[in-house]
Design an enzyme around this catalytic site. Structure first.
Site, short mmCIF file in Angstrom:
data_model
loop_
_atom_site.label_atom_id
_atom_site.label_comp_id
_atom_site.label_asym_id
_atom_site.label_seq_id
_atom_site.Cartn_x
_atom_site.Cartn_y
_atom_site.Cartn_z
N LYS A 14 3.62 0.72 5.47
CA LYS A 14 3.22 -0.24 4.45
C LYS A 14 3.16 0.42 3.08
CE LYS A 14 -0.01 -3.66 3.08
NZ LYS A 14 -1.40 -3.98 2.92
N GLN A 15 3.78 -0.26 2.11
CA GLN A 15 3.72 0.24 0.75
C GLN A 15 2.91 -0.77 -0.06
OE1 GLN A 15 5.66 2.90 -1.33
NE2 GLN A 15 4.01 2.12 -2.61
N GLU A 18 -1.80 0.25 -4.18
CA GLU A 18 -2.75 1.36 -4.32
C GLU A 18 -2.42 2.53 -3.40
OE1 GLU A 18 -5.83 1.80 -6.06
OE2 GLU A 18 -5.29 0.10 -7.32
N LYS A 34 -3.08 7.46 5.22
CA LYS A 34 -3.17 6.61 4.04
C LYS A 34 -3.13 7.52 2.82
CE LYS A 34 -5.85 2.64 2.64
NZ LYS A 34 -6.87 1.71 3.09
N ASP A 140 -13.73 -5.64 1.31
CA ASP A 140 -12.43 -6.33 1.44
C ASP A 140 -12.31 -6.92 2.84
OD1 ASP A 140 -9.88 -7.22 0.86
OD2 ASP A 140 -8.91 -5.28 1.17
N1 LIG Z 1 -6.12 3.11 12.13
C1 LIG Z 1 -5.11 2.24 12.20
N2 LIG Z 1 -4.51 2.00 13.40
C2 LIG Z 1 -3.46 1.13 13.48
N3 LIG Z 1 -2.94 0.49 12.43
C3 LIG Z 1 -3.49 0.70 11.22
C4 LIG Z 1 -4.61 1.57 11.04
N4 LIG Z 1 -4.95 1.60 9.74
C5 LIG Z 1 -4.08 0.77 9.13
N5 LIG Z 1 -3.22 0.22 10.02
C6 LIG Z 1 -2.12 -0.71 9.72
O1 LIG Z 1 -1.68 -0.50 8.40
C7 LIG Z 1 -1.90 -1.67 7.60
C8 LIG Z 1 -2.37 -1.28 6.20
O2 LIG Z 1 -3.56 -0.50 6.28
P1 LIG Z 1 -4.75 -0.68 5.25
O3 LIG Z 1 -5.17 -2.12 5.26
O4 LIG Z 1 -5.80 0.33 5.53
O5 LIG Z 1 -3.98 -0.29 3.90
P2 LIG Z 1 -4.05 -0.94 2.46
O6 LIG Z 1 -2.86 -0.45 1.71
O7 LIG Z 1 -5.39 -0.64 1.88
O8 LIG Z 1 -3.90 -2.47 2.77
P3 LIG Z 1 -4.30 -3.69 1.85
O9 LIG Z 1 -3.34 -3.67 0.71
O10 LIG Z 1 -4.10 -4.83 2.84
O11 LIG Z 1 -5.74 -3.53 1.46
C9 LIG Z 1 -2.94 -2.48 8.39
O12 LIG Z 1 -2.83 -3.85 8.15
C10 LIG Z 1 -2.61 -2.14 9.83
O13 LIG Z 1 -1.55 -2.95 10.30
#
Ligand SMILES: Nc1ncnc2c1ncn2[C@@H]1O[C@H](COP(=O)(O)OP(=O)(O)OP(=O)(O)O)[C@@H](O)[C@H]1O
Length: 233
Positions: A14-15, A18, A34, A140
């Protein structure tokens, strides 16, 4: 630098605006990394400060949830943190699906008994009550930030909270009320016609925390403010 080198071989899943989220293995374990990358549009010193703070807050809240005494609040294990590149290495919740997908697919197919959805909503309410009793404000709350990990052996499911990047510690009922309000807004817009289901969630929240009356009072106030704002336009 070591963390960034490691990430060059990891897969981006995921991109976001932030952070980038990667899937990899770390010490032989399935791992989610992350990475909060620098934002060019922000002043570098301010950016470094904000990014550092978010990384610290995320780790702190996850650890606080995981350490919460008898009342377990599931969140991924933190394997490693690199505060130079702002990378958090987390346990991957393997084979999980989001609560969002679970509700959406079951609403669509109608395959799920209403009772299963109600049990899930009650469970979410109980976990959020525990989290707020630990004074963790998620910041969130959405059904995408809750993962369901079901055991293939006995079919039992664990509810795991993720994405604590906007979280902080506060004992104020107002902060907890706003946390629930954010969830309510996200829940009802993502899952149409689920008002009764969300009420179940709140009922179980109320039953699970002694501090809930003050929080629900604040939630009602925040709802009223929201309604007034949308009436004024
Ligand atoms: N510990 C984990 N185990 C499995 N999948 C995970 C985990 N952490 C994150 N993911 C996957 O990665 C995606 C993105 O993670 P996260 O929501 O922490 O990132 P983000 O960039 O802060 O997202 P957002 O923009 O939605 O706030 C999650 O929706 C989930 O599908």
């Amino acid at each position: 630098m070591a963390a960034l080198e490691f990430l060059s071989k990891a897969m981006v899943i995921k991109q976001g605006a932030e952070a980038r989220v990667y899937r990899s293995t770390f010490l032989g374990k399935p791992t989610i990394v992350k990475e909060r990358f620098p934002k060019r549009y922000r002043h570098p010193v301010l950016d470094e400060k904000l990014t550092h703070r978010r990384t610290v807050q995320e780790v702190r809240s996850i650890l606080r949830c995981r350490k919460a005494g008898k009342s377990r609040i599931s969140a991924p294990v933190v394997y490693f943190v690199d505060y130079t590149s702002h990378c958090i290495f987390l346990e991957e919740i393997v084979g999980s699906s989001t609560v969002r997908d679970y509700i959406a697919s079951n609403q669509q197919s109608g395959s799920c008994r209403q009772q299963d959805l109600e049990q899930l909503a009650e469970r979410v309410g109980r976990i959020l009550a525990k989290m707020h009793d630990e004074d963790v404000i998620h910041g969130d709350l959405t059904t995408s930030n809750m993962l369901l990990r079901c055991s293939p052996e006995n079919g039992e499911c664990d509810l795991v909270l993720i994405d604590f990047g906007l979280s902080y510690i506060s004992a104020f009922p107002e902060d907890k009320g706003v946390d629930l309000y954010v969830l309510e807004k996200a829940f009802l817009s993502t899952h149409p016609n689920t008002e009764a289901l969300f009420e179940k969630l709140l009922k179980s929240y109320t039953a699970s925390s002694k501090k809930s009356p003050a929080v629900i009072k604040k939630l009602d106030e925040v709802r009223l403010r929201g309604r007034k704002r949308s009436m004024v336009g």
